[in-house]
Design an enzyme around this catalytic site. Sequence first.
Site, short mmCIF file in Angstrom:
data_model
loop_
_atom_site.label_atom_id
_atom_site.label_comp_id
_atom_site.label_asym_id
_atom_site.label_seq_id
_atom_site.Cartn_x
_atom_site.Cartn_y
_atom_site.Cartn_z
N ASP A 67 -26.90 -1.99 11.50
CA ASP A 67 -27.31 -0.70 12.35
C ASP A 67 -28.14 0.23 11.48
O ASP A 67 -27.84 0.10 10.30
CB ASP A 67 -26.39 -0.36 13.40
CG ASP A 67 -25.10 0.21 12.33
OD1 ASP A 67 -24.91 0.23 11.17
OD2 ASP A 67 -23.88 0.15 13.10
N ASN A 135 -13.40 4.16 19.12
CA ASN A 135 -13.42 3.75 20.53
C ASN A 135 -13.68 2.44 20.74
O ASN A 135 -14.34 1.86 21.86
CB ASN A 135 -14.36 4.64 21.17
CG ASN A 135 -15.93 4.40 20.33
OD1 ASN A 135 -16.04 3.60 19.73
ND2 ASN A 135 -17.05 4.96 20.78
N HIS A 137 -15.73 0.42 19.11
CA HIS A 137 -17.32 -0.16 18.85
C HIS A 137 -17.45 -0.75 17.54
O HIS A 137 -16.28 -0.78 16.60
CB HIS A 137 -18.39 1.14 18.81
CG HIS A 137 -18.35 2.02 17.50
ND1 HIS A 137 -18.78 3.33 17.60
CD2 HIS A 137 -17.89 1.56 16.14
CE1 HIS A 137 -18.68 3.64 16.44
NE2 HIS A 137 -18.29 2.94 15.43
N GLU A 142 -21.42 0.64 21.75
CA GLU A 142 -20.56 1.45 22.19
C GLU A 142 -19.84 1.05 23.29
O GLU A 142 -20.40 0.03 23.75
CB GLU A 142 -21.21 2.91 22.43
CG GLU A 142 -21.65 3.53 21.23
CD GLU A 142 -20.94 4.18 20.12
OE1 GLU A 142 -19.80 3.94 20.37
OE2 GLU A 142 -21.28 5.24 19.69
P1 PGA Z 1 -15.92 3.94 9.46
O1 PGA Z 1 -16.67 3.55 10.52
O2 PGA Z 1 -15.92 3.06 8.44
O3 PGA Z 1 -16.53 5.37 8.60
O4 PGA Z 1 -14.45 4.33 9.74
C1 PGA Z 1 -16.49 2.22 11.26
C2 PGA Z 1 -17.18 2.33 12.43
O5 PGA Z 1 -17.13 3.30 13.13
O6 PGA Z 1 -17.41 1.02 12.85
#
Ligand code: PGA
Length: 244
Positions: A67, A135, A137, A142
């Site tokens: 992304d 959450n 995702h 999302e």
């Molecule tokens: P993070 O993010 O590695 O910064 O915890 C992971 C994500 O939100 O997919």
Amino acid sequence: MNIIQCNDSKEVALISYRIFKEQLIKKPNSTLGLATGSTPILLYNELIKGSQLNEISFKKVNIFNLDEYVGLNSEHKNSYAFFMKEYLLNFIEIEDNHFHIPNGTACDLIEECHRYNNLLSSTKIDLQLLGLGENGHIGFNEPNTSFDSTTHLVELTENTRKNNSIYFKSINDIPTHAITMGISNIINATKILLLAIGENKAEAVYNLINGPIDVKFPGSILRNHPDVTIILDKEAATLINKVK
Ligand code: PGA
């Protein structure tokens, strides 16, 4: 799902590194799906070390990132293109045109989603690396994103923007939108490796493993995939161990 519990984040990185090494030795021209965020940083350090020691090579590898934020170009220090340069690409030998990421500053963002999706459709990701959002995702898919989704433009949730705010000067600087691979692109990978580190991920890990397979928790779709490995540190595994 294969679940590996580690003592700490360092061990998570070392075991993940072994999986990448095995993949690159088996298939030197692998297509890798990579992720950004704090979770993969230690693994990327191991990949850099491994390539400097000639244990692995990226010369024939293609990378597709999950992304990118809308509005940040590849020179912006908060863009994911910049992150990849800073944490991996600047230190490995890879062909410039073998690194792929959505362009968050494209004039026509919908057209950019099609372009990226067509590129993804023309290949098959051999090994897809994922983090997990609190959450649920995966990528920036999302809650309530269709499991059939392909590359698309997404409005980030407040929870995601809040969690990512540590990287920005103020909450107002955090982009409101991103382009992300869709869930069907992710699930199309031959092998998936999801890493989770820290107690703030414990509930999401619990839901991923035990909750219903439901669009409300995007990561739950991984339970339908035939080859998923989840690597956790002690903190991220707290809740799954409590309930056992
Ligand atoms: P993070 O993010 O590695 O910064 O915890 C992971 C994500 O939100 O997919």
